[in-house]
Design a protein around this motif. Structure first.
Motif, PDB file in Angstrom:
ATOM      1  N   GLU A 243     -59.833  52.518 -16.390  1.00 53.37           N
ATOM      2  CA  GLU A 243     -60.512  51.869 -17.509  1.00 53.37           C
ATOM      3  C   GLU A 243     -59.867  50.511 -17.811  1.00 53.37           C
ATOM      4  O   GLU A 243     -60.563  49.544 -18.148  1.00 53.37           O
ATOM      5  N   LEU A 244     -58.543  50.438 -17.685  1.00 51.87           N
ATOM      6  CA  LEU A 244     -57.853  49.166 -17.924  1.00 51.87           C
ATOM      7  C   LEU A 244     -58.292  48.103 -16.923  1.00 51.87           C
ATOM      8  O   LEU A 244     -58.451  46.928 -17.284  1.00 51.87           O
ATOM      9  N   TYR A 245     -58.497  48.493 -15.665  1.00 54.69           N
ATOM     10  CA  TYR A 245     -58.955  47.519 -14.664  1.00 54.69           C
ATOM     11  C   TYR A 245     -60.327  46.958 -15.048  1.00 54.69           C
ATOM     12  O   TYR A 245     -60.577  45.747 -14.951  1.00 54.69           O
ATOM     13  N   VAL A 246     -61.206  47.848 -15.487  1.00 57.87           N
ATOM     14  CA  VAL A 246     -62.550  47.409 -15.887  1.00 57.87           C
ATOM     15  C   VAL A 246     -62.475  46.512 -17.111  1.00 57.87           C
ATOM     16  O   VAL A 246     -63.134  45.455 -17.178  1.00 57.87           O
ATOM     17  N   LEU A 247     -61.662  46.898 -18.091  1.00 57.28           N
ATOM     18  CA  LEU A 247     -61.538  46.098 -19.311  1.00 57.28           C
ATOM     19  C   LEU A 247     -60.934  44.732 -19.018  1.00 57.28           C
ATOM     20  O   LEU A 247     -61.311  43.733 -19.648  1.00 57.28           O
ATOM     21  N   LEU A 248     -60.005  44.689 -18.076  1.00 58.31           N
ATOM     22  CA  LEU A 248     -59.411  43.405 -17.696  1.00 58.31           C
ATOM     23  C   LEU A 248     -60.475  42.492 -17.089  1.00 58.31           C
ATOM     24  O   LEU A 248     -60.543  41.289 -17.419  1.00 58.31           O
ATOM     25  N   ALA A 249     -61.327  43.043 -16.237  1.00 56.49           N
ATOM     26  CA  ALA A 249     -62.403  42.244 -15.647  1.00 56.49           C
ATOM     27  C   ALA A 249     -63.372  41.774 -16.721  1.00 56.49           C
ATOM     28  O   ALA A 249     -63.841  40.619 -16.699  1.00 56.49           O
ATOM     29  N   LEU A 250     -63.687  42.662 -17.683  1.00 58.87           N
ATOM     30  CA  LEU A 250     -64.595  42.289 -18.773  1.00 58.87           C
ATOM     31  C   LEU A 250     -64.013  41.170 -19.630  1.00 58.87           C
ATOM     32  O   LEU A 250     -64.763  40.391 -20.235  1.00 58.87           O
ATOM     33  N   GLY A 251     -62.683  41.083 -19.701  1.00 59.61           N
ATOM     34  CA  GLY A 251     -62.065  40.013 -20.474  1.00 59.61           C
ATOM     35  C   GLY A 251     -61.931  38.718 -19.697  1.00 59.61           C
ATOM     36  O   GLY A 251     -62.097  37.622 -20.250  1.00 59.61           O
ATOM     37  N   VAL A 252     -61.647  38.813 -18.404  1.00 60.45           N
ATOM     38  CA  VAL A 252     -61.400  37.620 -17.592  1.00 60.45           C
ATOM     39  C   VAL A 252     -62.680  36.825 -17.354  1.00 60.45           C
ATOM     40  O   VAL A 252     -62.704  35.586 -17.474  1.00 60.45           O
ATOM     41  N   VAL A 253     -63.774  37.499 -17.039  1.00 57.29           N
ATOM     42  CA  VAL A 253     -65.014  36.808 -16.668  1.00 57.29           C
ATOM     43  C   VAL A 253     -65.530  35.904 -17.795  1.00 57.29           C
ATOM     44  O   VAL A 253     -65.791  34.707 -17.553  1.00 57.29           O
ATOM     45  N   PRO A 254     -65.692  36.385 -19.030  1.00 55.14           N
ATOM     46  CA  PRO A 254     -66.194  35.479 -20.080  1.00 55.14           C
ATOM     47  C   PRO A 254     -65.266  34.292 -20.354  1.00 55.14           C
ATOM     48  O   PRO A 254     -65.742  33.176 -20.591  1.00 55.14           O
ATOM     49  N   VAL A 255     -63.945  34.540 -20.317  1.00 57.33           N
ATOM     50  CA  VAL A 255     -62.998  33.450 -20.586  1.00 57.33           C
ATOM     51  C   VAL A 255     -63.079  32.386 -19.500  1.00 57.33           C
ATOM     52  O   VAL A 255     -63.074  31.169 -19.783  1.00 57.33           O
ATOM     53  N   CYS A 256     -63.160  32.800 -18.248  1.00 57.75           N
ATOM     54  CA  CYS A 256     -63.259  31.834 -17.150  1.00 57.75           C
ATOM     55  C   CYS A 256     -64.548  31.016 -17.248  1.00 57.75           C
ATOM     56  O   CYS A 256     -64.543  29.794 -17.041  1.00 57.75           O
TER      57      CYS A 256
ATOM     58  N   SER B 159     -58.531  41.372 -26.112  1.00 58.60           N
ATOM     59  CA  SER B 159     -59.751  42.152 -25.906  1.00 58.60           C
ATOM     60  C   SER B 159     -59.458  43.424 -25.120  1.00 58.60           C
ATOM     61  O   SER B 159     -60.013  44.489 -25.406  1.00 58.60           O
ATOM     62  N   VAL B 160     -58.561  43.318 -24.132  1.00 58.13           N
ATOM     63  CA  VAL B 160     -58.177  44.513 -23.369  1.00 58.13           C
ATOM     64  C   VAL B 160     -57.485  45.518 -24.271  1.00 58.13           C
ATOM     65  O   VAL B 160     -57.765  46.725 -24.213  1.00 58.13           O
ATOM     66  N   MET B 161     -56.585  45.048 -25.126  1.00 59.52           N
ATOM     67  CA  MET B 161     -55.840  45.949 -25.999  1.00 59.52           C
ATOM     68  C   MET B 161     -56.769  46.674 -26.979  1.00 59.52           C
ATOM     69  O   MET B 161     -56.691  47.900 -27.152  1.00 59.52           O
ATOM     70  N   ILE B 162     -57.670  45.921 -27.617  1.00 57.92           N
ATOM     71  CA  ILE B 162     -58.574  46.527 -28.594  1.00 57.92           C
ATOM     72  C   ILE B 162     -59.545  47.479 -27.908  1.00 57.92           C
ATOM     73  O   ILE B 162     -59.776  48.602 -28.376  1.00 57.92           O
ATOM     74  N   SER B 163     -60.116  47.046 -26.785  1.00 58.53           N
ATOM     75  CA  SER B 163     -61.063  47.905 -26.068  1.00 58.53           C
ATOM     76  C   SER B 163     -60.376  49.156 -25.541  1.00 58.53           C
ATOM     77  O   SER B 163     -60.956  50.244 -25.540  1.00 58.53           O
TER      78      SER B 163
END
Length: 335
Positions: A19-32, A273-277
């Motif tokens: 789940e952390l890997y998915v959340l990390l991707a969800l955070g990285v894509v919008p920021v980039c 975002s990763v921490m909260i999610s």
């Protein structure tokens, strides 16, 4: 059941790493896209995200409260089985003069508890032990019902003809109760026990059947699927939207930031975002692992240990010296 001081943070991180890997991707894509591609329009009003997060928090809280209630009831049911089993052992010893007949009643009762716990460990489609994360964690502890066949457990407690009849029955626990009731009736008809003792023993059987029914209800009727799935949908929806809602909020911090972070505050959206999610997804995962207290998960009610406690105490009442040892936890987990 965890009999240690608790789980370590590292265990939780390993358990939820996918789940952390998915959340990390969800955070990285919008920021980039926001910072590197300059898609400044790629934001969601924070009010929208906050409203969804609040609703999700209520739903997660409701589910976890209900799933804990299921586990608490399961603990009460099997605590009741332990207490009534003690009464059954005392009655069997004191109401009958023939030690052989007493041992038959006690052994058949131990067979009933054994059969019931094996029935509780049967897998259901809605249970979560089949998930990859839970299946991996099962390597850290023992599930006794997966290590020894039911027939082998019953062979030392029942005569061959009764064993065959029980194994052929659809509900083996109810079949054993039927045999137990018939045995008591035969004892009464032969004058081995008086009518008052017969009535008391039948009352105990009725109480045990009530505990069996409550245990079967918890096992066979899951937490309502409509609530479970809407909980999952809301959490996933919130986790996807959260980074988009934080973009403008963290970008605005550049106006007050100093040093090397000035102009780059939006990158903090990723860890926050990763921490909260992760908090939301972990609460959902904990609730799912608590939802079915007999499935063989690390947080199950320790019905195998309760079964062993019943056997040890009842055999002590009969004066046996060669007693089986209590089960030992593995990595602080005992079932």
């Amino acid at each position: 059941m965890n009999v240690g001081r608790g789980y370590r943070l590292s265990e939780f991180l390993i358990w939820t790493r996918r789940e952390l890997y998915v959340l990390l991707a969800l955070g990285v894509v919008p920021v980039c896209l926001y910072e590197l591609a300059q898609w400044r329009w790629l934001t969601v009003p924070w009010t929208v995200v906050a409203l969804i997060g609040t609703a999700t928090a209520f739903i997660v809280s409701f589910k976890n409260t209900q799933t804990y209630g299921r586990t608490l009831e399961a603990q009460q049911v099997w605590g009741g089985i332990l207490n009534v089993s003690r009464a059954w052992g005392l009655m069997s010893r004191d109401y009958l003069k023939d030690e052989r007949l007493t041992r038959q009643l006690v052994d058949r009762h131990l067979a009933w508890v054994t059969v019931l716990r094996y029935q509780m460990r049967r897998q259901r489609a809605w249970e979560s032990t089949g998930r990859r994360t839970n299946a991996e964690y099962q390597r850290n502890y023992h599930v006794p019902e997966q290590e020894t066949a039911l027939e082998a457990e019953l062979a030392r407690l029942l005569p061959p003809d009764e064993l065959a009849a029980v194994l052929a029955a659809r509900n083996k626990a109810t079949q054993l109760m039927s045999h137990q009731s018939r045995a008591i009736r035969e004892l009464f008809e032969r004058g081995e026990i008086v009518i008052n003792f017969f009535i008391e023993l039948e009352k105990v059987l009725k109480e045990l059947l009530d505990h069996q029914g409550r245990s079967e209800r918890i096992k066979n009727f899951p937490y309502p699927r409509q609530y479970a799935i809407i909980n999952t949908f809301f959490i996933r929806f919130f986790c996807v939207l959260l980074p988009f809602g934080l973009l403008k909020e963290f970008d605005a911090l550049n106006a007050i930031a100093n040093g090397w972070m000035k102009g780059h505050m939006v990158w903090l959206v990723i860890p926050f975002s990763v921490m909260i999610s992760w908090m939301y997804t972990t609460l959902e995962q904990v609730g799912a692992s608590t939802e079915n207290p007999f499935e063989g998960g690390a947080n199950d009610v320790p019905i195998a240990q309760i079964n062993r406690m019943i056997e040890v105490e009842l055999r002590q009442l009969l004066g046996d010296a060669d007693l089986p040892p209590l089960l030992r936890p593995k990595n602080n987990i005992i079932l």
